[in-house]
Design a protein around this motif. Structure first.
Motif, PDB file in Angstrom:
ATOM      1  N   THR A 162       0.835  -1.209   0.000  1.00 25.58           N
ATOM      2  CA  THR A 162       0.000   0.000   0.000  1.00 25.58           C
ATOM      3  C   THR A 162       0.861   1.247   0.000  1.00 25.58           C
ATOM      4  O   THR A 162       0.584   2.209  -0.725  1.00 25.58           O
ATOM      5  CB  THR A 162      -0.930  -0.001   1.231  1.00 25.58           C
ATOM      6  N   ASP A 181      -9.486   2.004  -9.293  1.00 21.05           N
ATOM      7  CA  ASP A 181      -8.837   1.259  -8.215  1.00 21.05           C
ATOM      8  C   ASP A 181      -9.398  -0.165  -8.202  1.00 21.05           C
ATOM      9  O   ASP A 181     -10.521  -0.408  -7.758  1.00 21.05           O
ATOM     10  CB  ASP A 181      -9.113   1.964  -6.885  1.00 21.05           C
ATOM     11  N   CYS A 184     -10.116  -2.465  -4.386  1.00 20.14           N
ATOM     12  CA  CYS A 184      -9.966  -1.211  -3.625  1.00 20.14           C
ATOM     13  C   CYS A 184      -9.908  -1.413  -2.120  1.00 20.14           C
ATOM     14  O   CYS A 184      -9.395  -0.552  -1.403  1.00 20.14           O
ATOM     15  CB  CYS A 184     -11.092  -0.240  -3.975  1.00 20.14           C
ATOM     16  N   GLY A 187     -10.506   1.388   0.308  1.00 20.91           N
ATOM     17  CA  GLY A 187     -10.602   2.597  -0.513  1.00 20.91           C
ATOM     18  C   GLY A 187      -9.415   3.521  -0.377  1.00 20.91           C
ATOM     19  O   GLY A 187      -9.395   4.599  -0.972  1.00 20.91           O
ATOM     20  N   SER A 190      -7.773   4.939  -3.857  1.00 18.99           N
ATOM     21  CA  SER A 190      -8.622   5.816  -4.661  1.00 18.99           C
ATOM     22  C   SER A 190      -8.980   7.084  -3.903  1.00 18.99           C
ATOM     23  O   SER A 190      -9.046   8.174  -4.487  1.00 18.99           O
ATOM     24  CB  SER A 190      -9.879   5.074  -5.124  1.00 18.99           C
ATOM     25  N   GLY A 203     -13.863   2.546  -7.699  1.00 18.07           N
ATOM     26  CA  GLY A 203     -13.224   1.435  -7.012  1.00 18.07           C
ATOM     27  C   GLY A 203     -14.079   0.190  -7.114  1.00 18.07           C
ATOM     28  O   GLY A 203     -15.309   0.270  -7.165  1.00 18.07           O
ATOM     29  N   CYS A 204     -13.446  -0.970  -7.150  1.00 14.02           N
ATOM     30  CA  CYS A 204     -14.195  -2.226  -7.128  1.00 14.02           C
ATOM     31  C   CYS A 204     -13.411  -3.259  -6.334  1.00 14.02           C
ATOM     32  O   CYS A 204     -12.186  -3.175  -6.205  1.00 14.02           O
ATOM     33  CB  CYS A 204     -14.503  -2.733  -8.526  1.00 14.02           C
ATOM     34  N   ASP A 205     -14.128  -4.232  -5.783  1.00 15.17           N
ATOM     35  CA  ASP A 205     -13.507  -5.276  -4.973  1.00 15.17           C
ATOM     36  C   ASP A 205     -14.404  -6.501  -5.002  1.00 15.17           C
ATOM     37  O   ASP A 205     -15.632  -6.376  -5.078  1.00 15.17           O
ATOM     38  CB  ASP A 205     -13.318  -4.790  -3.530  1.00 15.17           C
ATOM     39  N   ALA A 214     -15.443   1.512   1.932  1.00 18.54           N
ATOM     40  CA  ALA A 214     -14.828   2.553   1.104  1.00 18.54           C
ATOM     41  C   ALA A 214     -15.672   3.818   1.075  1.00 18.54           C
ATOM     42  O   ALA A 214     -15.140   4.938   1.162  1.00 18.54           O
ATOM     43  CB  ALA A 214     -14.599   2.027  -0.313  1.00 18.54           C
ATOM     44  N   TYR A 228     -17.009   9.759  -6.390  1.00 18.54           N
ATOM     45  CA  TYR A 228     -16.457   8.450  -6.047  1.00 18.54           C
ATOM     46  C   TYR A 228     -17.531   7.373  -6.168  1.00 18.54           C
ATOM     47  O   TYR A 228     -18.606   7.485  -5.571  1.00 18.54           O
ATOM     48  CB  TYR A 228     -15.925   8.487  -4.618  1.00 18.54           C
ATOM     49  N   VAL A 230     -18.127   3.072  -5.994  1.00 21.49           N
ATOM     50  CA  VAL A 230     -17.553   1.791  -5.578  1.00 21.49           C
ATOM     51  C   VAL A 230     -18.552   0.684  -5.887  1.00 21.49           C
ATOM     52  O   VAL A 230     -19.743   0.824  -5.608  1.00 21.49           O
ATOM     53  CB  VAL A 230     -17.212   1.773  -4.071  1.00 21.49           C
TER      54      VAL A 230
END
Length: 317
Positions: A162, A181, A184, A187, A190, A203-205, A214, A228, A230
């Motif tokens: 990180t 990201d 993410c 978060g 991002s 952002g995605c996970d 996030a 933002y 996600v």
């Protein structure tokens, strides 16, 4: 020097994956106790004895445990905290691996739900950033302050991967940029990009808990959903997710693991603007050459190669 003795209970199928997870946290010297191995040993060496202590057999009954040791110090507790965070989504993803209960001298895992916070302190990262836990007070002293509550999601700033990404982002991010990201987590990357001047971020996970975490961390930093977005999902297989995120990003950052980055090497360029950057990390040292080769094979030019504590990052274009 004092040491902490810790245990994780799992199943035979979980021994190798859990060991790999611990090694990813920099933990070596693992002690494996497995009832199956114990009985195999007895059978293969029966000629050497005609009696096995009943207490020994009872102590091994049903046992499938990994034991490891950490220094009884701030650094040791920080590693324990990161292990605790990494273990939670691992549990949910692998129910067949048993309870995955983390214990320390008969102190159950649940006792660490909040206690780990005591070992997560404000961290100055690079030249411009300071990451401040939401429950701590700190003077930014002219730095860009990123407030964070990671919950049980990876991404606090204390892990080398990180930090490598944050250091690169503070050099790369320019006003008006769009940032993607991948993986993410909390978060942190991002949100840092937005605080450093990016116009918007996506952002995605694969962990759906990351979405709420996030967004909550973005709110701690005064960032709303107008800048933002996600989503949960697998960028490699989820067509709807790919449609939602679009393309043309100035920076695509992926702090994940080597295998996923290798898979992304063939598709990351489709997500980037023509002069965009691909920043990837989460690469353990013995996979670094393999990842680098795959990036080059897919047409990327390696602009920077950085490492810290046995982990690598690549900045590509």
């Amino acid at each position: 020097m004092k040491w902490l003795e810790l245990h994780i209970d799992t199943t035979p199928a979980g021994l190798e994956p859990v060991s790999d997870l611990l090694r990813d946290q920099g933990i070596e010297g693992l002690v494996i106790e497995d009832e199956g191995d114990f009985h195999n040993f007895l059978e293969q060496n029966r000629q050497y004895w005609d009696y096995v202590d009943e207490g020994l057999e009872q102590s091994m009954a049903g046992k499938c445990r990994i034991t490891f040791y950490l220094e009884d110090s701030e650094a040791g507790y920080r590693t324990l905290a990161m292990t605790r965070i990494a273990l939670q989504p691992f549990k949910e993803a692998h129910p067949a691996f048993g309870s995955l209960l983390l214990t320390m001298e008969n102190v159950e895992d649940a006792d660490w739900e909040n206690n780990w916070k005591a070992f997560y302190k404000p961290m100055e990262i690079g030249e411009r950033l300071i990451v401040i836990p939401d429950w701590e007070e700190a003077d930014p002293n002219g730095r860009v302050a990123l407030r964070l509550n990671p919950g049980l999601i990876f991404g606090t700033g204390s892990h080398a991967t990180t930090r490598l990404c944050l250091q690169a982002l503070e050099r790369l991010v320019k006003p008006g940029m769009r940032v993607l990201d991948l993986g993410c987590g909390s978060g942190i990357l991002s949100i840092a990009a937005l605080l450093l001047g990016a116009d918007s971020a996506f952002g995605c996970d694969i962990d759906d808990k990351a979405v709420d975490v996030a967004y909550e961390n973005a709110a701690l930093n005064g960032i709303g959903k107008d800048r933002y977005t996600v989503r949960a999902g697998d960028v490699l297989s989820d067509r709807k997710l790919r449609a939602d995120m679009g393309a043309g990003y100035d920076i695509v950052v992926a702090n994940i693991v080597a295998d996923v980055i290798i898979a992304l090497a063939a598709t990351a360029r489709d997500l980037m603007s023509p002069d965009g950057y691909f920043l990837c990390s989460g690469i353990i040292d013995d996979r670094a050459a393999e990842v680098k080769g795959k990036l080059v094979e897919n047409g990327f030019t390696i602009l920077e190669e950085n490492s810290s504590e046995g982990w690598y990052s690549y900045l590509c274009q």
